[in-house]
Structure formats: C-alpha cells, structure tokens
Design a protein around this motif. Sequence first.
Motif, mmCIF file in Angstrom:
data_model
loop_
_atom_site.group_PDB
_atom_site.id
_atom_site.type_symbol
_atom_site.label_atom_id
_atom_site.label_comp_id
_atom_site.label_asym_id
_atom_site.label_seq_id
_atom_site.Cartn_x
_atom_site.Cartn_y
_atom_site.Cartn_z
ATOM 1 N N GLY A 155 -21.726 8.871 24.330
ATOM 2 C CA GLY A 155 -20.905 10.029 24.042
ATOM 3 C C GLY A 155 -19.881 9.955 25.025
ATOM 4 N N ILE A 156 -19.899 9.707 26.343
ATOM 5 C CA ILE A 156 -18.877 9.567 27.398
ATOM 6 C C ILE A 156 -18.146 8.498 27.079
ATOM 7 N N VAL A 157 -18.464 7.324 26.733
ATOM 8 C CA VAL A 157 -17.684 6.141 26.598
ATOM 9 C C VAL A 157 -16.882 6.157 25.452
ATOM 10 N N MET A 158 -17.333 6.891 24.234
ATOM 11 C CA MET A 158 -16.840 6.926 22.911
ATOM 12 C C MET A 158 -15.772 7.996 22.820
ATOM 13 N N GLY A 159 -16.096 9.297 23.616
ATOM 14 C CA GLY A 159 -15.489 10.217 23.480
ATOM 15 C C GLY A 159 -15.682 10.857 22.165
ATOM 16 N N LYS A 160 -14.477 11.517 21.663
ATOM 17 C CA LYS A 160 -14.560 12.345 20.484
ATOM 18 C C LYS A 160 -15.125 11.598 19.173
ATOM 19 N N VAL A 195 -18.532 11.401 17.359
ATOM 20 C CA VAL A 195 -19.207 12.438 16.145
ATOM 21 C C VAL A 195 -19.530 11.637 15.199
ATOM 22 N N ILE A 196 -19.127 10.552 14.959
ATOM 23 C CA ILE A 196 -19.575 9.540 13.684
ATOM 24 C C ILE A 196 -21.023 9.393 13.511
ATOM 25 N N LEU A 197 -21.652 9.471 14.930
ATOM 26 C CA LEU A 197 -23.213 9.304 14.884
ATOM 27 C C LEU A 197 -24.047 10.448 14.728
ATOM 28 N N LYS A 198 -23.314 11.726 14.624
ATOM 29 C CA LYS A 198 -23.636 13.166 14.140
ATOM 30 C C LYS A 198 -24.655 13.159 13.153
ATOM 31 N N PRO A 199 -24.368 12.334 12.141
ATOM 32 C CA PRO A 199 -25.200 12.400 10.837
ATOM 33 C C PRO A 199 -26.716 11.779 11.159
ATOM 34 N N ALA A 215 -25.232 11.997 21.863
ATOM 35 C CA ALA A 215 -23.800 11.298 21.831
ATOM 36 C C ALA A 215 -22.740 11.836 21.274
ATOM 37 N N SER A 216 -23.095 12.712 20.281
ATOM 38 C CA SER A 216 -22.058 13.509 19.510
ATOM 39 C C SER A 216 -21.826 14.805 20.514
ATOM 40 N N LEU A 217 -22.797 15.428 20.822
ATOM 41 C CA LEU A 217 -22.679 16.503 21.594
ATOM 42 C C LEU A 217 -21.535 16.430 22.872
ATOM 43 N N ILE A 218 -21.861 15.399 23.612
ATOM 44 C CA ILE A 218 -21.213 15.018 24.773
ATOM 45 C C ILE A 218 -19.915 14.478 24.589
ATOM 46 N N GLY A 219 -19.800 13.566 23.493
ATOM 47 C CA GLY A 219 -18.533 13.153 23.075
ATOM 48 C C GLY A 219 -17.436 14.363 22.601
ATOM 49 N N GLU A 220 -18.012 15.206 21.765
ATOM 50 C CA GLU A 220 -17.097 16.314 21.020
ATOM 51 C C GLU A 220 -16.818 17.442 22.259
#
Length: 413
Positions: free
Chosen positions: A29-34, A37-41, A202-207
């Motif tokens: 999540g930190i590396v990919m950033g927003k 969110v593609i991993l959220k599903p 990952a989604s939470l941290i990224g978003e």
Amino acid sequence: MENKKVSIWKNYRFPIILISSIILGSIIGIVMGKKAVILKPFGDIFLNLMFTAVVPLVFVTITSAVGNMINMKRLGKILGSMLMVFITTGAIASVFIIVTVKVFPPTAGIGFKLEPGKATEAVNLGQQIVKTITVDDFTGLLSKANMLPLIIFSIIFGICVSLTSDEDNVVAKGLDALSKVLMKFINIIMYYAPIGLGAYFASLIGEFGPELLGSYAKVIAVYYPLCVGYFIVAFTAYSYFAGGKNGVKIFFKNILPPTATSLATQSSIATLPVNLEATYRMGVPKDIREIILPIGATMHMDGTCLSSILKIAFLFGVFGKDFSGTGIYLTSILVAVLGGVVMSGVPGGGLIGEMLIVNLFGFPPEAFPIIATIGFLVDPPATMINATGDAVTSMMVTRILEGKNWLKNKIVE
C-alpha cells in the motif's frame, strides 16, 4: 532448541502468517499509493464471505447454546454476569479516556475556534431504541444490519426450544450439529484470510494513508497509542482476573487472529467467527462463548466508549467549551455507553452515535462532519478493542460462573 522452534511455529503458525500478510500488504500500500485500491476486491471477497456467514452463525450458535441448556438458572447467571462485566469495563474505558484527554487535550494548539451556531433537531431516542432492538418484519432479521433484534429473537427461540425439550430433543441436537457445520465453514474461509486481509490492508494504506497526516493527526496521535495501552494494560488485568498468569498467557496466545481481523475489516461482526474459534482455544465453555460473543459484537464496545468521549472532548475544544465537571463527565459516559449499544457492528455504524453526540450536547450541524471524520480515522483500533474485549469478557464471565480454577478443570465442547 530445534523442538522449541517447531513448537513455536506449530502454536503460532497461523497468527504469524496472518500478521506477515498484513505487513506485506501495508508495504504494498505504501509503495503503490492510491493505485493499491485495485487490490480491494480481494479483501472484499473475504469480508463478504464472513458477512454472509454471520447471520446464520449468530442464530444457530445462540439458539443451540440456549436450547441445549437444561438449567435456565445458568442462562440467567450468564446474562447477568455478562451485563455486569459490560458495564464495568465500559465505565473503566470511559474513565481511562477522560483522564487521557484531560492530560493530553486533543485540540491543544489548534489555531481556530468555531461558533456554536444553531443546534440540530433532536434525535427521538424512543424511536431509536425501538429500531435498535426490534424489526417490523421477519425478513429484517436476515440482515447483518439488525444484529441486536436477531440476537433477541435467537435467545427467545432458544428458550422455547429448551422449555419444550424432552430426553430426546431433536431440535436442540439439530441446532448443535448445524453449529458445528457452520464453524467448519468458517475454518475453510480462514484459509483465504491471509490473502484477503493482506489485500485489504494494502488498499486501506494506499487510499487513506496520506490523509492520516492531515489536520486530525493530533487526534490520531492521542487515540492510537491509547488503544494500544488499553489493550495491553486493561486486557492483561482482565485476563489475569479471569485466570491468573495462565489466563494472561492463554489470552494473548490466541487473540492475534481476532486482533488482525478486526483491524483489517473494521467490523466486530466480521470478527465474530474468528473470535468464536479463539475463545474455543482459550477453553471458554461452549454455552458462555456462544451467548456472550454474538451479544458482545453489538453491545460491548469499550473502543466505542474511548472514541465517543474523545469526539466529545474534541468538539468541546473546537467550539470553545470547557470539557470539565462531574455532570459533563457522567453525561459523556452515558452517551458513550449508549453509543456502544446502538452500534450495528458494521463499518460506518458509528454515524448514529455521532449524531447522538451532536444533538444531546447541543452542537450545531457543522459539528457532525467534524466528528464523523474522526470516527472514520479511529475506527480500526476502536473496533479492535471492541472485538478483542468480547473475548476477554467471555473469560471473565467464565471465572465468575466456574470459579478461579476453571482453566485447570476446563472441558471445552
């Protein structure tokens, strides 16, 4: 030494895998950033599987526990002890946070104050209570949004099963068998948990990671360490009361999966299946864990008590009011406990409690989005305290009912 390593891996394998997946997800999540969110599903799949299992799980476990209970006096003792523990721990959490916000005011150093303005229309508490404990149609019981009515219905249904029982109670035996099937279903879902929770984090941290560094950083700086401190200090004390040093050891050995699940899903209801499995491993008797945990997922919310009073103190500071006085403190505790009772156990369920805070303290409409944002930011650790608190509560009730040596004599079904 090698045997010790094997033993540690055997005992803590799943928690280690779960935490490792969450750490990996956070890094992603930190590396990919927003873009994360593609991993959220992948996380939503896990959450949806849990939610779809919750309604039948709650109904079957409660009705099975109550229906197979020959001694109705024991049911009364369980519910009475549970209520006493709920109120006690909620009060302790409330005092804990009041002391904290007096020492570390959440609005200290904020360079703006808002005008009180015109208060919003008062909430009809009578109607809210009716909606909280009942539904107007049977189909309403089939929704996770109406957990407390479902719990009440399940308890009454279970009592009816017990009262109409004979030596060969087919209904009670059937419910018990179905309860075991549903728990096996949960075990299968948990094989997917490392992927689901890792993706969710990952989604939470990224978003939302960057937003956590905004204007609410001070609130987070107060609340997050507070929850960690409460988790360590209060739950150590509670588990020690429940079973001495061995109680503390057993609690912290088995509480990691519920902790991780509650942090990722931000839902006490979604954590319920994992909590049932954890308390089984702790040695909590079947009837106690299967009555207290579903009820606790809706009604026992120490984390909500902590966050509610933090929100109240924050609003008092922002609107230039003095958060002090016995009357203010007692009202805040009452509002915090009431807010915990009306929570639905799902993400975002705190909005009702936040509306109650705004109205009962006479704040203007502008106050609602302010504390709604706080509610969103503090939801993960608050839910963690709520969910894991249910597990230690079941241990405390067992101690009250079974005596201080219950761990030595435990018989788990």
